[in-house]
Design a protein around this motif. Structure first.
Motif, PDB file in Angstrom:
ATOM      1  N   VAL A  26      14.919 -18.960 118.120  1.00 18.19           N
ATOM      2  CA  VAL A  26      14.002 -20.040 117.760  1.00 18.19           C
ATOM      3  C   VAL A  26      13.046 -20.239 118.936  1.00 18.19           C
ATOM      4  O   VAL A  26      13.403 -19.986 120.083  1.00 18.19           O
ATOM      5  CB  VAL A  26      14.736 -21.357 117.421  1.00 18.19           C
ATOM      6  N   PHE A  27      11.845 -20.662 118.615  1.00 22.11           N
ATOM      7  CA  PHE A  27      10.856 -20.854 119.672  1.00 22.11           C
ATOM      8  C   PHE A  27       9.828 -21.864 119.226  1.00 22.11           C
ATOM      9  O   PHE A  27       9.657 -22.123 118.032  1.00 22.11           O
ATOM     10  CB  PHE A  27      10.188 -19.540 120.074  1.00 22.11           C
ATOM     11  N   GLU A  28       9.149 -22.425 120.205  1.00 23.73           N
ATOM     12  CA  GLU A  28       8.080 -23.374 119.922  1.00 23.73           C
ATOM     13  C   GLU A  28       6.875 -22.631 119.345  1.00 23.73           C
ATOM     14  O   GLU A  28       6.651 -21.452 119.655  1.00 23.73           O
ATOM     15  CB  GLU A  28       7.690 -24.103 121.210  1.00 23.73           C
ATOM     16  N   PRO A  29       6.082 -23.296 118.503  1.00 26.48           N
ATOM     17  CA  PRO A  29       4.931 -22.651 117.869  1.00 26.48           C
ATOM     18  C   PRO A  29       3.939 -22.036 118.861  1.00 26.48           C
ATOM     19  O   PRO A  29       3.277 -21.057 118.538  1.00 26.48           O
ATOM     20  CB  PRO A  29       4.279 -23.780 117.068  1.00 26.48           C
ATOM     21  N   THR A  30       3.833 -22.591 120.058  1.00 28.52           N
ATOM     22  CA  THR A  30       2.884 -22.040 121.034  1.00 28.52           C
ATOM     23  C   THR A  30       3.222 -20.581 121.365  1.00 28.52           C
ATOM     24  O   THR A  30       2.326 -19.799 121.675  1.00 28.52           O
ATOM     25  CB  THR A  30       2.873 -22.862 122.336  1.00 28.52           C
ATOM     26  N   HIS A 136       9.170 -23.025 125.357  1.00 24.50           N
ATOM     27  CA  HIS A 136      10.626 -22.934 125.262  1.00 24.50           C
ATOM     28  C   HIS A 136      11.050 -22.087 124.067  1.00 24.50           C
ATOM     29  O   HIS A 136      10.449 -22.165 122.999  1.00 24.50           O
ATOM     30  CB  HIS A 136      11.242 -24.329 125.150  1.00 24.50           C
ATOM     31  N   TRP A 137      12.120 -21.344 124.286  1.00 20.69           N
ATOM     32  CA  TRP A 137      12.728 -20.551 123.227  1.00 20.69           C
ATOM     33  C   TRP A 137      14.224 -20.494 123.492  1.00 20.69           C
ATOM     34  O   TRP A 137      14.683 -20.793 124.581  1.00 20.69           O
ATOM     35  CB  TRP A 137      12.116 -19.151 123.173  1.00 20.69           C
ATOM     36  N   GLN A 138      14.974 -20.108 122.466  1.00 17.96           N
ATOM     37  CA  GLN A 138      16.429 -20.083 122.601  1.00 17.96           C
ATOM     38  C   GLN A 138      16.999 -19.048 121.637  1.00 17.96           C
ATOM     39  O   GLN A 138      16.628 -19.018 120.462  1.00 17.96           O
ATOM     40  CB  GLN A 138      16.998 -21.462 122.246  1.00 17.96           C
ATOM     41  N   GLU A 139      17.866 -18.209 122.141  1.00 21.72           N
ATOM     42  CA  GLU A 139      18.623 -17.316 121.273  1.00 21.72           C
ATOM     43  C   GLU A 139      19.830 -18.098 120.777  1.00 21.72           C
ATOM     44  O   GLU A 139      20.511 -18.765 121.550  1.00 21.72           O
ATOM     45  CB  GLU A 139      19.061 -16.069 122.034  1.00 21.72           C
ATOM     46  N   ILE A 140      20.080 -18.041 119.490  1.00 22.11           N
ATOM     47  CA  ILE A 140      21.179 -18.785 118.879  1.00 22.11           C
ATOM     48  C   ILE A 140      22.306 -17.808 118.552  1.00 22.11           C
ATOM     49  O   ILE A 140      22.253 -17.083 117.565  1.00 22.11           O
ATOM     50  CB  ILE A 140      20.724 -19.523 117.599  1.00 22.11           C
ATOM     51  N   ILE A 146      22.862 -24.138 119.235  1.00 21.65           N
ATOM     52  CA  ILE A 146      22.111 -25.024 118.338  1.00 21.65           C
ATOM     53  C   ILE A 146      22.063 -26.427 118.938  1.00 21.65           C
ATOM     54  O   ILE A 146      21.005 -27.062 118.976  1.00 21.65           O
ATOM     55  CB  ILE A 146      22.733 -25.046 116.932  1.00 21.65           C
ATOM     56  N   ALA A 147      23.204 -26.904 119.407  1.00 22.06           N
ATOM     57  CA  ALA A 147      23.260 -28.237 120.011  1.00 22.06           C
ATOM     58  C   ALA A 147      22.351 -28.313 121.232  1.00 22.06           C
ATOM     59  O   ALA A 147      21.660 -29.324 121.445  1.00 22.06           O
ATOM     60  CB  ALA A 147      24.704 -28.580 120.387  1.00 22.06           C
ATOM     61  N   LEU A 148      22.316 -27.258 122.035  1.00 15.78           N
ATOM     62  CA  LEU A 148      21.451 -27.236 123.214  1.00 15.78           C
ATOM     63  C   LEU A 148      19.989 -27.325 122.808  1.00 15.78           C
ATOM     64  O   LEU A 148      19.222 -28.114 123.369  1.00 15.78           O
ATOM     65  CB  LEU A 148      21.715 -25.954 124.017  1.00 15.78           C
ATOM     66  N   TRP A 149      19.568 -26.535 121.813  1.00 17.41           N
ATOM     67  CA  TRP A 149      18.188 -26.559 121.341  1.00 17.41           C
ATOM     68  C   TRP A 149      17.844 -27.941 120.793  1.00 17.41           C
ATOM     69  O   TRP A 149      16.798 -28.500 121.116  1.00 17.41           O
ATOM     70  CB  TRP A 149      17.967 -25.488 120.270  1.00 17.41           C
ATOM     71  N   GLU A 150      18.711 -28.494 119.949  1.00 18.76           N
ATOM     72  CA  GLU A 150      18.445 -29.802 119.373  1.00 18.76           C
ATOM     73  C   GLU A 150      18.376 -30.879 120.451  1.00 18.76           C
ATOM     74  O   GLU A 150      17.539 -31.774 120.380  1.00 18.76           O
ATOM     75  CB  GLU A 150      19.506 -30.143 118.335  1.00 18.76           C
ATOM     76  N   GLY A 151      19.246 -30.788 121.455  1.00 19.51           N
ATOM     77  CA  GLY A 151      19.221 -31.760 122.536  1.00 19.51           C
ATOM     78  C   GLY A 151      17.932 -31.704 123.342  1.00 19.51           C
ATOM     79  O   GLY A 151      17.417 -32.730 123.779  1.00 19.51           O
ATOM     80  N   ASP A 152      17.390 -30.511 123.503  1.00 18.33           N
ATOM     81  CA  ASP A 152      16.147 -30.338 124.266  1.00 18.33           C
ATOM     82  C   ASP A 152      14.911 -30.708 123.463  1.00 18.33           C
ATOM     83  O   ASP A 152      13.836 -30.888 124.025  1.00 18.33           O
ATOM     84  CB  ASP A 152      16.011 -28.893 124.738  1.00 18.33           C
ATOM     85  N   HIS A 153      15.032 -30.811 122.119  1.00 18.44           N
ATOM     86  CA  HIS A 153      13.853 -30.989 121.277  1.00 18.44           C
ATOM     87  C   HIS A 153      13.941 -32.211 120.366  1.00 18.44           C
ATOM     88  O   HIS A 153      13.329 -32.241 119.308  1.00 18.44           O
ATOM     89  CB  HIS A 153      13.618 -29.722 120.451  1.00 18.44           C
TER      90      HIS A 153
END
Length: 155
Positions: A26-30, A136-140, A146-153
């Motif tokens: 997952v990654f930000e649109p930018t 920002h991006w994250q490999e899931i 998932i929790a880390l990504w959601e916590g950051d966003h």
């Protein structure tokens, strides 16, 4: 099973512009805008400068904006960046030809798309496109990712 003519027609899509990305990232649109923003032709790989390599990272050695090597283990190479698993082909036959070569090798049908990028890098070349430092991006791979990504966003 597709006929030879159907497979040939599908291969034509590989010569048109396309983006290929890992389904577990997952990654930000930018980041996607950065990937699609260039039109220098050829193949581009989105990367971020490497600060510390993780166990499962796809490593990249780049010389300026040219990819030299790609792999989980860069024997004989020095990792400078980490791949986001996002590739853009701006058209042409380089990716299709490299794919044909890679899958034609022994066990080639089990190769990942970074093996194709590594092959293109050995020939016509691959452009290393670096994301902005605040993108920002994250490999899931695990539920905690998932929790880390959601916590950051969180809004």
């Amino acid at each position: 099973m597709p006929t030879a003519s159907a497979a040939s027609g599908q291969r034509a899509y590989l010569e048109a512009p396309f983006a290929l990305m890992n389904g577990d990232t997952v990654f930000e649109p930018t980041i996607l805008r950065t990937a699609l923003g260039g039109d220098a032709g050829g193949v581009a790989l989105l990367v971020e400068p490497l600060t510390d390599a993780g166990l499962d990272d796809m490593l990249v050695e780049a010389d300026g904006d040219r990819v030299i090597a790609v792999g989980k283990h860069l024997v004989g190479h020095e990792a400078t960046d980490r791949s986001l698993g996002l590739i853009v082909s701006h058209g042409g036959s380089a990716y299709a030809e490299a794919l044909r070569e890679v899958i034609g090798e022994e066990n080639g049908i089990h190769a990942y798309h970074h093996a194709v990028v590594a092959r293109v890098a050995q020939g016509p070349g691959v452009l290393a496109v670096r994301i902005l430092p605040d993108a920002h991006w994250q490999e899931i791979d695990r539920p905690e990712d998932i929790a880390l990504w959601e916590g950051d966003h969180r809004a």
